[in-house]
Design an enzyme around this catalytic site. Structure first.
Site, short mmCIF file in Angstrom:
data_model
loop_
_atom_site.label_atom_id
_atom_site.label_comp_id
_atom_site.label_asym_id
_atom_site.label_seq_id
_atom_site.Cartn_x
_atom_site.Cartn_y
_atom_site.Cartn_z
N LYS A 184 0.87 -1.19 0.00
CA LYS A 184 0.00 0.00 0.00
C LYS A 184 0.90 1.23 0.00
CE LYS A 184 -1.86 2.75 2.94
NZ LYS A 184 -1.74 3.98 2.15
N SER A 238 5.86 7.46 9.73
CA SER A 238 6.08 8.22 10.96
C SER A 238 6.07 7.29 12.19
CB SER A 238 4.98 9.27 11.10
OG SER A 238 3.74 8.62 11.22
N THR A 239 6.63 7.78 13.26
CA THR A 239 6.69 7.01 14.51
C THR A 239 5.27 6.75 15.03
OG1 THR A 239 8.87 7.87 15.01
CG2 THR A 239 7.59 7.07 16.88
N GLY A 242 3.80 4.02 13.08
CA GLY A 242 4.55 2.81 13.42
C GLY A 242 4.01 2.16 14.68
N GLU A 260 10.52 1.35 9.94
CA GLU A 260 11.49 2.42 9.63
C GLU A 260 10.77 3.72 9.88
OE1 GLU A 260 14.56 2.14 8.92
OE2 GLU A 260 14.72 0.03 8.44
N CYS A 294 13.89 10.85 5.65
CA CYS A 294 13.88 10.39 7.04
C CYS A 294 15.18 10.72 7.75
CB CYS A 294 13.60 8.89 7.09
SG CYS A 294 14.75 7.94 6.09
N GLU A 393 10.24 16.06 14.75
CA GLU A 393 10.56 15.94 13.32
C GLU A 393 9.72 16.96 12.54
OE1 GLU A 393 9.27 12.38 11.21
OE2 GLU A 393 11.24 12.28 10.25
P1 NAD Z 1 2.76 8.28 7.67
O1 NAD Z 1 3.12 7.49 8.86
O2 NAD Z 1 1.74 9.34 7.81
O3 NAD Z 1 2.24 7.33 6.51
C1 NAD Z 1 3.02 6.29 5.99
C2 NAD Z 1 2.12 5.24 5.36
O4 NAD Z 1 1.36 4.62 6.39
C3 NAD Z 1 1.12 5.77 4.35
O5 NAD Z 1 1.01 4.85 3.29
C4 NAD Z 1 -0.17 5.84 5.17
O6 NAD Z 1 -1.33 5.76 4.38
C5 NAD Z 1 -0.01 4.62 6.04
N1 NAD Z 1 -0.79 4.62 7.29
C6 NAD Z 1 -1.17 5.68 8.05
N2 NAD Z 1 -1.86 5.25 9.13
C7 NAD Z 1 -1.89 3.89 9.07
C8 NAD Z 1 -2.42 2.88 9.91
N3 NAD Z 1 -3.07 3.16 11.05
N4 NAD Z 1 -2.26 1.58 9.55
C9 NAD Z 1 -1.59 1.26 8.42
N5 NAD Z 1 -1.08 2.18 7.58
C10 NAD Z 1 -1.21 3.48 7.90
O7 NAD Z 1 4.13 8.85 7.09
P2 NAD Z 1 4.35 9.82 5.84
O8 NAD Z 1 3.90 11.20 6.24
O9 NAD Z 1 3.77 9.20 4.62
O10 NAD Z 1 5.95 9.79 5.67
C11 NAD Z 1 6.80 10.60 6.39
C12 NAD Z 1 7.36 9.86 7.59
O11 NAD Z 1 8.05 8.70 7.14
C13 NAD Z 1 8.40 10.67 8.33
O12 NAD Z 1 8.21 10.51 9.72
C14 NAD Z 1 9.72 10.04 7.92
O13 NAD Z 1 10.78 10.21 8.81
C15 NAD Z 1 9.34 8.62 7.76
N6 NAD Z 1 10.30 7.90 6.90
C16 NAD Z 1 11.19 7.04 7.50
C17 NAD Z 1 12.15 6.37 6.73
C18 NAD Z 1 13.16 5.44 7.38
O14 NAD Z 1 13.85 4.71 6.66
N7 NAD Z 1 13.28 5.42 8.69
C19 NAD Z 1 12.19 6.58 5.35
C20 NAD Z 1 11.26 7.47 4.78
C21 NAD Z 1 10.32 8.12 5.57
#
Ligand code: NAD
Length: 490
Positions: A184, A238-239, A242, A260, A294, A393
């Site tokens: 997804k 995001s954390t 996660g 991640e 990230c 962040e």
């Molecule tokens: P996000 O957590 O808002 O969304 C990430 C994904 O999770 C999206 O596809 C979203 O639709 C999905 N999602 C949201 N809620 C969910 C749930 N309850 N259950 C299952 N899936 C769900 O993050 P974002 O805004 O898309 O990305 C930015 C974040 O990603 C930043 O915090 C960044 O640091 C992190 N990031 C980390 C790494 C790494 O390697 N550590 C790499 C890239 C981005």
């Protein structure tokens, strides 16, 4: 590429990919906008719960029946290589598709994202026939073995910041290890991975092994994680999300999960550093992809004796950026992914300024030739360690500035957040560099450079609230395998 040409990039309505076919979703409809000018890229028809179930079912069936996991491992490797070749050969379509709908400039996607995505698949393809398990050291009356096996179906959830690359991190190791994948992508950047799925089938990877479901996180993302046939979950984002995903994995499994997550990575410039080189690296590490990375180096910690020359150099590097649309060849820093994300960035900066912080440069949204979401590269000074902008962040081109008097203070400030994704150290003193590598609480420490190497060898992942498990490297491959123990009496 002109605006007229980019206007011709219109993803099809069938943006889910289930059982080897692109299908129109029957769930919610999202409007996917181009961050560079706020125009509609295309409506996204997300999957409904029945289609999600169908995708998981298809993946489980394909994984069991296509022979993917049981074929000669070299055969799997060859098909993955063929797929990587197809991805590279498709750059003329894939690159503008990615650039039109994301924050990645067309030049970067052509030069880096597409070849990197193909390279990542090739790297993991090579594991398919090179890691079968191990023989244990036992007494001569028995033979102890560990055998690696796939989990079955991996549920992969990706963020919007590097859509192709983040998908490749998940797909490469999962497929090479013999799993099927249901991916997804983010609802903000949903389209380019559908092309990856089409190319996989064209390359001969059995239909159903790689499925894409579209939708929001709280509905389709959550349902994917909770689906019974998902054997492992791999998430980047995001954390906060996660945590929700780990809870869902516990409630419906427990299922193994790789997370991640976010970061607030420090870059420490010691007085003995090569200041030209260090300042250039620091400036780049927070403006690459407009800070939406990230591992963005978002906290500058500089020795008080060299603060002025370093700030002068960074300010100059920030001013040299040309902010604009991803498809404009003159652009060196692209947009923020959405107005919502821009408001989050601006809100954190405004609160930092009202709390006594000072913007040495930037601090506002940027004007650009297009009407998109752009933010000025920003350097924030005058903030204490517990300030929101130092701890949280921001995920934009915003760098906080703090000074330190000695090494102990530098390391203590560097470690003083809840994150632990990456850290940068700039020094010409090898002993100091080694002490810092040991002392820094981060999954990756870079010395006199900042950023991963492109060979995929070194694992990446966070300490503390930045994650659990690793992407890339041998560890990511093993993270997609179950280890079975056999003990044979002789
Ligand atoms: P996000 O957590 O808002 O969304 C990430 C994904 O999770 C999206 O596809 C979203 O639709 C999905 N999602 C949201 N809620 C969910 C749930 N309850 N259950 C299952 N899936 C769900 O993050 P974002 O805004 O898309 O990305 C930015 C974040 O990603 C930043 O915090 C960044 O640091 C992190 N990031 C980390 C790494 C790494 O390697 N550590 C790499 C890239 C981005």
């Amino acid at each position: 590429m002109s605006e007229l040409e980019i206007d011709r990039i219109r993803p099809g309505a069938a943006a889910n990919f289930i059982g080897g076919h692109a299908v129109v979703g029957k769930g919610r409809t999202f409007e996917v906008l181009r961050p560079s000018d706020g125009q509609l890229l295309a409506p996204l028809h997300a999957a409904d719960e029945a289609q999600l179930a169908e995708a998981v079912e298809n993946a489980a069936r394909a994984q069991k029946q296509s022979g993917w996991a049981t074929m000669e491992p070299r055969g799997r490797m060859k098909l993955l290589h063929r797929w990587a070749d197809a991805i590279e050969a498709d750059a003329a379509w894939l690159a503008p598709l990615e650039a039109a709908g994301s924050t990645r400039t067309l030049a970067e996607v052509r030069a880096w994202d597409v070849p990197y995505t193909a390279g990542c698949i090739r790297f993991f393809a090579e594991f398919a026939d090179k890691h079968g398990g191990e023989v244990a050291s036992t007494t001569p009356d028995k033979l102890g073995l560990t055998i690696t096996e796939p989990y079955g179906v991996v549920g992969a959830i990706a963020p919007w910041n590097l859509p192709l690359v983040m998908a490749a991190w998940k797909l490469g190791p999962a497929l090479a290890a013999g799993n099927a994948v249901v991916l997804k992508p983010s609802e903000l950047t949903p389209f380019s991975v559908v092309r990856l799925a089409e190319l996989a089938v064209e390359a001969g990877i059995p239909a159903g092994l790689f499925n894409v479901v579209q939708g929001g996180g709280a509905d389709i993302g959550d349902a994917l994680v909770r689906a019974e046939q998902i054997g492992k979950v791999s998430f980047t984002g995001s954390t906060r999300t996660g945590r929700a995903i780990m809870t869902a994995c516990a409630e419906t499994g427990p299922k193994p999960v790789t997370l991640e997550l976010g970061g607030k990575s420090p870059q420490i410039v010691f007085a003995d550093a090569d200041l030209d080189k260090a300042s250039a690296i620091v400036a780049k590490a927070i403006t690459l992809n407009a800070g939406q990375v990230c591992v963005a180096g978002s906290r500058l910690l500089v020795h008080e004796s060299v603060m002025e020359p370093v700030v002068e150099r960074i300010t100059k590097a920030f001013a040299a950026h040309r902010i604009g649309a991803t498809w404009d060849a003159r652009t060196t820093m692209g947009p923020i992914v959405s107005e919502r994300q821009l408001e989050t960035i601006d809100g954190m900066v405004s609160r930092a300024l009202s709390a006594g912080g000072e913007a040495l440069t930037g601090g506002t949204r940027a004007s650009a030739p297009q009407q998109g979401s752009f933010y000025e590269p920003t350097l924030l000074a005058g903030l204490s360690q517990d300030a929101e902008a130092v701890q949280g962040e921001i995920f934009g081109p915003v760098l906080t500035l703090q000074t330190f008097a000695d090494e102990d203070e530098a390391l203590s400030l560097a470690n003083g957040t809840r994150y632990g994704l990456a850290a940068g150290v700039h020094t010409t003193d090898i002993s100091r560099a080694l002490r810092a590598v040991r002392a820094l609480e981060a999954g990756t420490v870079w010395v006199n450079r900042y950023g991963r190497s492109d060979d995929h060898m070194l694992p990446t992942g966070g300490f503390k609230q930045s994650g659990v498990g690793k992407d890339l490297g041998r560890e990511a491959y093993l993270g997609n395998c179950k280890s079975k123990t056999a003990l044979i009496g002789v």
